[in-house]
Design an enzyme around this catalytic site. Structure first.
Site, PDB file in Angstrom:
ATOM      1  N   GLY A  12       0.781  -1.238   0.000  1.00  0.00           N
ATOM      2  CA  GLY A  12       0.000   0.000   0.000  1.00  0.00           C
ATOM      3  C   GLY A  12       0.808   1.282   0.000  1.00  0.00           C
ATOM      4  O   GLY A  12       0.302   2.329   0.401  1.00  0.00           O
ATOM      5  N   SER A  13       2.063   1.240  -0.485  1.00  0.00           N
ATOM      6  CA  SER A  13       2.849   2.478  -0.441  1.00  0.00           C
ATOM      7  C   SER A  13       2.314   3.533  -1.416  1.00  0.00           C
ATOM      8  O   SER A  13       2.387   4.732  -1.132  1.00  0.00           O
ATOM      9  CB  SER A  13       4.338   2.206  -0.691  1.00  0.00           C
ATOM     10  OG  SER A  13       4.585   1.943  -2.052  1.00  0.00           O
ATOM     11  N   LEU A  90      -4.069  -6.876  -7.506  1.00  0.00           N
ATOM     12  CA  LEU A  90      -3.604  -7.994  -8.337  1.00  0.00           C
ATOM     13  C   LEU A  90      -4.711  -8.818  -8.994  1.00  0.00           C
ATOM     14  O   LEU A  90      -4.433  -9.785  -9.689  1.00  0.00           O
ATOM     15  CB  LEU A  90      -2.690  -8.910  -7.514  1.00  0.00           C
ATOM     16  CG  LEU A  90      -1.367  -8.250  -7.092  1.00  0.00           C
ATOM     17  CD1 LEU A  90      -0.533  -9.192  -6.239  1.00  0.00           C
ATOM     18  CD2 LEU A  90      -0.561  -7.779  -8.305  1.00  0.00           C
ATOM     19  N   LYS A  91      -5.967  -8.435  -8.774  1.00  0.00           N
ATOM     20  CA  LYS A  91      -7.058  -9.175  -9.430  1.00  0.00           C
ATOM     21  C   LYS A  91      -7.518  -8.412 -10.662  1.00  0.00           C
ATOM     22  O   LYS A  91      -7.530  -7.177 -10.660  1.00  0.00           O
ATOM     23  CB  LYS A  91      -8.245  -9.316  -8.460  1.00  0.00           C
ATOM     24  CG  LYS A  91      -7.967 -10.266  -7.317  1.00  0.00           C
ATOM     25  CD  LYS A  91      -8.125 -11.687  -7.778  1.00  0.00           C
ATOM     26  CE  LYS A  91      -7.738 -12.664  -6.676  1.00  0.00           C
ATOM     27  NZ  LYS A  91      -7.695 -14.039  -7.117  1.00  0.00           N
ATOM     28  N   ILE A  93     -10.084  -6.720 -13.022  1.00  0.00           N
ATOM     29  CA  ILE A  93     -11.399  -6.097 -12.801  1.00  0.00           C
ATOM     30  C   ILE A  93     -12.356  -6.656 -13.863  1.00  0.00           C
ATOM     31  O   ILE A  93     -12.097  -6.528 -15.061  1.00  0.00           O
ATOM     32  CB  ILE A  93     -11.307  -4.553 -12.931  1.00  0.00           C
ATOM     33  CG1 ILE A  93     -10.277  -3.970 -11.943  1.00  0.00           C
ATOM     34  CG2 ILE A  93     -12.675  -3.905 -12.738  1.00  0.00           C
ATOM     35  CD1 ILE A  93     -10.647  -4.063 -10.488  1.00  0.00           C
ATOM     36  N   HIS A 109       1.654   1.183 -13.447  1.00  0.00           N
ATOM     37  CA  HIS A 109       2.491   0.038 -13.819  1.00  0.00           C
ATOM     38  C   HIS A 109       3.948   0.470 -13.745  1.00  0.00           C
ATOM     39  O   HIS A 109       4.299   1.535 -14.271  1.00  0.00           O
ATOM     40  CB  HIS A 109       2.129  -0.437 -15.234  1.00  0.00           C
ATOM     41  CG  HIS A 109       2.849  -1.683 -15.612  1.00  0.00           C
ATOM     42  ND1 HIS A 109       2.485  -2.920 -15.123  1.00  0.00           N
ATOM     43  CD2 HIS A 109       3.940  -1.895 -16.388  1.00  0.00           C
ATOM     44  CE1 HIS A 109       3.308  -3.841 -15.601  1.00  0.00           C
ATOM     45  NE2 HIS A 109       4.202  -3.244 -16.368  1.00  0.00           N
ATOM     46  N   ASP A 150      -2.986  -4.133 -18.494  1.00  0.00           N
ATOM     47  CA  ASP A 150      -1.972  -3.108 -18.786  1.00  0.00           C
ATOM     48  C   ASP A 150      -2.124  -2.503 -20.181  1.00  0.00           C
ATOM     49  O   ASP A 150      -1.130  -2.198 -20.856  1.00  0.00           O
ATOM     50  CB  ASP A 150      -0.548  -3.715 -18.661  1.00  0.00           C
ATOM     51  CG  ASP A 150      -0.269  -4.226 -17.261  1.00  0.00           C
ATOM     52  OD1 ASP A 150      -0.807  -3.657 -16.295  1.00  0.00           O
ATOM     53  OD2 ASP A 150       0.489  -5.206 -17.132  1.00  0.00           O
ATOM     54  N   GLU A 179       6.762   6.513  -8.971  1.00  0.00           N
ATOM     55  CA  GLU A 179       5.341   6.121  -8.901  1.00  0.00           C
ATOM     56  C   GLU A 179       4.586   7.011  -7.913  1.00  0.00           C
ATOM     57  O   GLU A 179       3.482   7.479  -8.187  1.00  0.00           O
ATOM     58  CB  GLU A 179       5.211   4.668  -8.414  1.00  0.00           C
ATOM     59  CG  GLU A 179       5.677   3.628  -9.400  1.00  0.00           C
ATOM     60  CD  GLU A 179       5.381   2.216  -8.905  1.00  0.00           C
ATOM     61  OE1 GLU A 179       4.297   1.977  -8.359  1.00  0.00           O
ATOM     62  OE2 GLU A 179       6.260   1.351  -9.065  1.00  0.00           O
TER      63      GLU A 179
HETATM   64  C1  GRF Z   1       3.711  -0.883  -7.533  1.00  0.00           C
HETATM   65  O1  GRF Z   1       4.991  -1.113  -8.020  1.00  0.00           O
HETATM   66  C2  GRF Z   1       2.738  -0.645  -8.668  1.00  0.00           C
HETATM   67  O2  GRF Z   1       3.326  -0.061  -9.787  1.00  0.00           O
HETATM   68  C3  GRF Z   1       2.286  -2.036  -9.008  1.00  0.00           C
HETATM   69  O3  GRF Z   1       2.227  -2.718  -7.780  1.00  0.00           O
HETATM   70  C4  GRF Z   1       3.124  -2.108  -6.839  1.00  0.00           C
HETATM   71  C5  GRF Z   1       2.313  -1.773  -5.636  1.00  0.00           C
HETATM   72  O4  GRF Z   1       3.118  -1.281  -4.588  1.00  0.00           O
HETATM   73  N1  GRF Z   1       1.044  -2.004  -9.745  1.00  0.00           N
HETATM   74  P1  GRF Z   1       2.425  -0.651  -3.287  1.00  0.00           P
HETATM   75  O5  GRF Z   1       1.521  -1.725  -2.700  1.00  0.00           O
HETATM   76  O6  GRF Z   1       1.664   0.559  -3.704  1.00  0.00           O
HETATM   77  O7  GRF Z   1       3.561  -0.334  -2.375  1.00  0.00           O
END
Ligand code: GRF
Length: 206
Positions: A12-13, A90-91, A93, A109, A150, A179
């Site tokens: 969740g960063s 990761l699922k 949609i 991404h 993607d 990001e």
């Molecule tokens: C990130 O690298 C994002 O680009 C990818 O999954 C990762 C999630 O990281 N889709 P976090 O959980 O937000 O730290």
């Protein structure tokens, strides 16, 4: 107030960075609901700390995709959601949700799409593939979500250099810092009504 939903599966960063940028007044919105398919996702600790409503919704707990979609859509309606932000979710949609929220679901991404994206290319797999391929530049892509992994219209991209002595870990850290900044910029542009979409092309209004 513009309402955002964050969907996340991991630490969740990105969600944390978005919340901090909302606190700083950089995004004119609030995170009204957090959704995860993992009961122990880091995003739930963040939501608890900030008293943000959160729901554990795992597609595999439902007897059909239709039932799962109708539950998700009713949560989105309940919180009057204008934008769904996928932050390490990761699922896939389902298309019933994508069509209701066409060009209102964003994903981030950790590479420059369409390179190093698609099925199986998530998390460290992306950075491993980048290092193995020997590319000199990777980066970050924020895009709208469509029915293919993607693949949807690209909103913002930013390059990140790959150094000779990079490992996937060192590279992932540098990419992650980008990001955290780029996702909030894309969200702020959307919330302020400054994105217009024509097919695959996303234009920024001044
Ligand atoms: C990130 O690298 C994002 O680009 C990818 O999954 C990762 C999630 O990281 N889709 P976090 O959980 O937000 O730290």
């Amino acid at each position: 107030m513009f309402n955002i939903a964050i969907f996340a599966s991991g630490r969740g960063s990105n969600a944390q960075a978005i919340l901090e940028n909302i606190d700083r007044g950089k995004i004119n919105a609030r995170v009204s609901i957090v959704v995860s398919n993992k009961s122990d996702a880091g995003i739930f600790d963040i939501a608890n700390e900030r008293k943000i409503p959160h729901r554990y919704l795992n597609p595999s707990d439902f007897t059909s995709v239709e039932k799962y979609c109708s539950e998700v859509l009713s949560v989105l309606d309940e919180f009057d959601i204008g934008l769904i932000v996928l932050a390490g979710y990761l699922k896939k949609i389902p298309s019933a949700i994508i069509s209701r929220y066409r060009n209102r679901i964003m994903n981030i991404h950790p590479a420059l799409l369409p390179a190093f994206g698609g099925v199986g290319l998530y998390g460290m797999h992306v950075h491993n593939a980048v290092i193995e391929h020997g590319v000199k530049v990777t980066g970050v892509t924020v895009h709208f979500v469509d029915e293919k992994y993607d693949h949807g219209p690209i909103i913002l991209q930013e390059p990140v250099s790959v150094y000779d002595d990079d490992t996937s870990e060192s590279l992932s850290k540098r990419v992650l810092r980008v990001e955290h900044e780029l996702y909030s910029r894309a969200i702020a542009l959307f919330v302020d009504g400054r994105l217009s979409i024509d097919g695959r092309r996303v234009y920024l209004q001044q």
